[in-house]
Motif scaffolding. Structure first.
Motif, PDB file in Angstrom:
ATOM      1  N   GLY A 155       0.833  -1.186   0.000  1.00 61.48           N
ATOM      2  CA  GLY A 155       0.000   0.000   0.000  1.00 61.48           C
ATOM      3  C   GLY A 155       0.869   1.237   0.000  1.00 61.48           C
ATOM      4  N   PRO A 156       0.278   2.408   0.232  1.00 60.65           N
ATOM      5  CA  PRO A 156       1.031   3.662   0.169  1.00 60.65           C
ATOM      6  C   PRO A 156       2.233   3.732   1.107  1.00 60.65           C
ATOM      7  CG  PRO A 156      -1.327   4.097   0.148  1.00 60.65           C
ATOM      8  CD  PRO A 156      -1.166   2.643   0.420  1.00 60.65           C
ATOM      9  N   MET A 157       2.174   3.074   2.279  1.00 66.41           N
ATOM     10  CA  MET A 157       3.303   3.105   3.197  1.00 66.41           C
ATOM     11  C   MET A 157       4.547   2.444   2.601  1.00 66.41           C
ATOM     12  SD  MET A 157       3.021   4.770   6.004  1.00 66.41           S
ATOM     13  CE  MET A 157       4.338   4.049   6.983  1.00 66.41           C
ATOM     14  N   SER A 158       4.361   1.593   1.609  1.00 69.26           N
ATOM     15  CA  SER A 158       5.494   0.932   0.978  1.00 69.26           C
ATOM     16  C   SER A 158       6.365   1.933   0.224  1.00 69.26           C
ATOM     17  CB  SER A 158       5.005  -0.162   0.032  1.00 69.26           C
ATOM     18  OG  SER A 158       4.263  -1.136   0.744  1.00 69.26           O
ATOM     19  N   ILE A 159       5.765   2.996  -0.268  1.00 68.78           N
ATOM     20  CA  ILE A 159       6.551   4.050  -0.927  1.00 68.78           C
ATOM     21  C   ILE A 159       7.478   4.703   0.087  1.00 68.78           C
ATOM     22  CG2 ILE A 159       6.422   6.264  -2.127  1.00 68.78           C
ATOM     23  CD1 ILE A 159       3.715   5.319  -3.255  1.00 68.78           C
ATOM     24  N   HIS A 160       6.945   4.984   1.252  1.00 69.93           N
ATOM     25  CA  HIS A 160       7.770   5.572   2.322  1.00 69.93           C
ATOM     26  C   HIS A 160       8.913   4.626   2.689  1.00 69.93           C
ATOM     27  CE1 HIS A 160       8.812   7.669   6.036  1.00 69.93           C
ATOM     28  NE2 HIS A 160       8.727   6.503   6.659  1.00 69.93           N
ATOM     29  N   GLN A 161       8.630   3.342   2.811  1.00 68.12           N
ATOM     30  CA  GLN A 161       9.677   2.367   3.121  1.00 68.12           C
ATOM     31  C   GLN A 161      10.757   2.373   2.050  1.00 68.12           C
ATOM     32  OE1 GLN A 161       7.682  -1.470   3.679  1.00 68.12           O
ATOM     33  NE2 GLN A 161       8.433  -1.502   5.775  1.00 68.12           N
ATOM     34  N   ALA A 178       0.100  -4.426  -6.164  1.00 63.40           N
ATOM     35  CA  ALA A 178      -0.507  -3.815  -4.969  1.00 63.40           C
ATOM     36  C   ALA A 178      -0.389  -2.298  -4.966  1.00 63.40           C
ATOM     37  CB  ALA A 178       0.165  -4.365  -3.711  1.00 63.40           C
ATOM     38  N   LEU A 179       0.333  -1.746  -5.944  1.00 66.05           N
ATOM     39  CA  LEU A 179       0.657  -0.326  -5.907  1.00 66.05           C
ATOM     40  C   LEU A 179       0.832   0.179  -7.331  1.00 66.05           C
ATOM     41  CD1 LEU A 179       1.260   1.804  -3.671  1.00 66.05           C
ATOM     42  CD2 LEU A 179       3.676   1.189  -3.890  1.00 66.05           C
ATOM     43  N   THR A 185       6.146  10.207  -8.332  1.00 68.76           N
ATOM     44  CA  THR A 185       6.644   9.282  -7.313  1.00 68.76           C
ATOM     45  C   THR A 185       7.744   8.398  -7.884  1.00 68.76           C
ATOM     46  OG1 THR A 185       4.477   9.257  -6.232  1.00 68.76           O
ATOM     47  CG2 THR A 185       5.998   7.479  -5.682  1.00 68.76           C
ATOM     48  N   ALA A 186       7.547   7.920  -9.103  1.00 65.51           N
ATOM     49  CA  ALA A 186       8.569   7.091  -9.740  1.00 65.51           C
ATOM     50  C   ALA A 186       9.870   7.867  -9.895  1.00 65.51           C
ATOM     51  CB  ALA A 186       8.067   6.606 -11.096  1.00 65.51           C
ATOM     52  N   HIS A 187       9.762   9.150 -10.265  1.00 69.58           N
ATOM     53  CA  HIS A 187      10.956   9.994 -10.404  1.00 69.58           C
ATOM     54  C   HIS A 187      11.641  10.186  -9.058  1.00 69.58           C
ATOM     55  CE1 HIS A 187      13.544  13.071 -12.119  1.00 69.58           C
ATOM     56  NE2 HIS A 187      13.239  13.848 -11.099  1.00 69.58           N
ATOM     57  N   GLU A 188      10.846  10.372  -8.016  1.00 67.03           N
ATOM     58  CA  GLU A 188      11.404  10.555  -6.671  1.00 67.03           C
ATOM     59  C   GLU A 188      12.120   9.291  -6.202  1.00 67.03           C
ATOM     60  OE1 GLU A 188       9.604  11.739  -2.302  1.00 67.03           O
ATOM     61  OE2 GLU A 188       8.655  12.568  -4.109  1.00 67.03           O
ATOM     62  N   LEU A 189      11.542   8.139  -6.456  1.00 69.19           N
ATOM     63  CA  LEU A 189      12.177   6.873  -6.078  1.00 69.19           C
ATOM     64  C   LEU A 189      13.476   6.664  -6.861  1.00 69.19           C
ATOM     65  CD1 LEU A 189       8.982   4.648  -5.896  1.00 69.19           C
ATOM     66  CD2 LEU A 189      10.520   5.141  -3.990  1.00 69.19           C
ATOM     67  N   ALA A 195      15.156   0.764  -7.548  1.00 67.13           N
ATOM     68  CA  ALA A 195      14.712   0.082  -8.762  1.00 67.13           C
ATOM     69  C   ALA A 195      13.255  -0.354  -8.593  1.00 67.13           C
ATOM     70  CB  ALA A 195      15.589  -1.131  -9.043  1.00 67.13           C
ATOM     71  N   ILE A 196      12.521  -0.370  -9.678  1.00 66.91           N
ATOM     72  CA  ILE A 196      11.107  -0.759  -9.651  1.00 66.91           C
ATOM     73  C   ILE A 196      10.948  -2.079 -10.398  1.00 66.91           C
ATOM     74  CG2 ILE A 196       8.746  -0.080 -10.201  1.00 66.91           C
ATOM     75  CD1 ILE A 196      10.151   1.786  -8.225  1.00 66.91           C
ATOM     76  N   GLU A 197      10.311  -3.047  -9.751  1.00 70.48           N
ATOM     77  CA  GLU A 197      10.035  -4.344 -10.375  1.00 70.48           C
ATOM     78  C   GLU A 197       8.508  -4.518 -10.467  1.00 70.48           C
ATOM     79  OE1 GLU A 197       9.735  -7.129 -12.383  1.00 70.48           O
ATOM     80  OE2 GLU A 197      11.887  -6.992 -11.891  1.00 70.48           O
ATOM     81  N   PRO A 198       7.941  -4.418 -11.704  1.00 74.60           N
ATOM     82  CA  PRO A 198       6.481  -4.514 -11.834  1.00 74.60           C
ATOM     83  C   PRO A 198       5.939  -5.936 -11.900  1.00 74.60           C
ATOM     84  CG  PRO A 198       7.477  -4.010 -13.953  1.00 74.60           C
ATOM     85  CD  PRO A 198       8.608  -4.044 -12.955  1.00 74.60           C
ATOM     86  N   THR A 199       6.795  -6.921 -12.175  1.00 74.13           N
ATOM     87  CA  THR A 199       6.308  -8.297 -12.342  1.00 74.13           C
ATOM     88  C   THR A 199       5.794  -8.849 -11.013  1.00 74.13           C
ATOM     89  OG1 THR A 199       8.030  -8.604 -14.012  1.00 74.13           O
ATOM     90  CG2 THR A 199       6.895 -10.587 -13.209  1.00 74.13           C
ATOM     91  N   PRO A 200       4.620  -9.465 -11.005  1.00 72.36           N
ATOM     92  CA  PRO A 200       4.086 -10.015  -9.744  1.00 72.36           C
ATOM     93  C   PRO A 200       4.991 -11.099  -9.156  1.00 72.36           C
ATOM     94  CG  PRO A 200       2.372  -9.882 -11.404  1.00 72.36           C
ATOM     95  CD  PRO A 200       3.658  -9.593 -12.116  1.00 72.36           C
TER      96      PRO A 200
END
Length: 301
Positions: A155-161, A178-179, A185-189, A195-200
């Motif tokens: 959820g949204p708290m995962s972005i903070h983590q 889930a997100l 946000t992607a730019h900030e991360l 790194a972002i992994e979209p695969t489930p």
């Protein structure tokens, strides 16, 4: 239902760190304290505790055992090993029933029950919770030796983590359906090196290996996620205590004196806090005890 016949000054429901910290202060005020504990600490799967001053790296079970041993030196302590299943009454006349059929009476109640964690439904995550999968980087991040860290979105708290955890290693945020990330946000991360992994995720195996739905395996030194928490027992809510929504779940609502919305009923520790650690639980328990004692000395204040 068997009545024990003794009226305690305070009944503490929950005998982990917050409950014992509260009991200690009350016992030192020579008050009659009953601790009811079902023996299921939230951190029972962890082999080491970190971030607790004077006990960094210690076995959390050993910390709890030493604390109980110290409490047992006080003659006004009673300890009942069982689960509290019902509670009721009013200011100066509360009762708590335990699973073994006993009914305990007390002038005040303190809920120090801790919380339960609802984890994302990922195969293999629950088995690694507290071992190689965690919620708090301050408790477990340092030991990952700046290795690869996976954040399982919940959820949204995962972005903070994910934004915070680069302090402890190289981070991959596993979206796991889930997100959804907006461009900002992607730019900030990305600016934090995440790194972002979209695969489930298909499952977790090994120490902390994430196996994706396409078969790829991502090995990590450790995993983090943001579980949704709630008091580990519904007793406080059933009594009529108000719960508060927080970004991480629900907690028992208290005022600055740790009193719930019911007079004479207090709450402390993880069940009454948004942020959780042994240090915070112990401090909150001691603070609650001071106010409980004041309420016994000046009941009309």
């Amino acid at each position: 239902m068997s009545n024990t016949g003794t009226t305690h000054d305070v009944i503490v429901i929950g005998g982990s760190y917050a409950g014992m910290a509260a009991a200690l202060q009350l016992l030192r005020a020579r008050r009659r304290v009953l601790v009811i504990d079902g023996g299921r600490r939230r951190n029972r799967a962890a082999s080491h505790s970190h971030g607790f001053l004077g006990q960094d790296g210690a076995d959390p079970a050993a910390i709890a055992a030493a604390a109980r041993h110290q409490l047992e030196a006080y003659p006004t302590l009673s300890w009942h090993e069982d689960e509290a299943v019902a509670a009721g009454g009013e200011h100066d006349d509360f009762h708590v029933e335990t699973r073994d059929g006993h009914c305990h009476r007390g002038r005040r109640l303190l809920f120090a029950t801790g919380v339960s964690d609802t984890l994302p439904p990922v195969d293999g995550l629950a088995e690694r919770w507290g071992v190689s999968a965690f919620a708090c980087p301050y408790c477990h991040g340092y030991e990952l030796e700046q290795g690869r860290i996976g954040v399982i979105a919940a959820g949204p708290m995962s972005i903070h983590q994910a934004q915070l955890l680069p302090e402890w290693g190289t981070v991959t945020l596993l979206l796991n359906d889930a997100l959804a990330l907006d461009d900002a946000t992607a730019h900030e991360l990305a600016g934090r090196g995440v790194a972002i992994e979209p695969t489930p995720i298909a499952r977790i195996d090994g120490h902390a290996d994430v196996v994706l739905a396409d078969g790829h395996r991502l090995p990590f030194a450790g995993l983090f996620t943001a579980p949704r928490t709630a008091p580990s027992t519904p007793l406080a809510e059933r009594m009529g205590c108000t719960l508060s929504e927080t970004p991480t779940g629900v907690r028992i609502h208290t005022d600055d004196a740790k009193q719930t919305t019911l007079r004479g009923v207090h709450a402390c520790g993880d069940a009454a806090l948004m942020m959780h650690s042994i240090s915070l639980a112990v401090a909150d328990g001691a603070w609650a005890a001071a106010h409980l004692h004041r309420s016994l000395v000046w009941p009309d204040a």
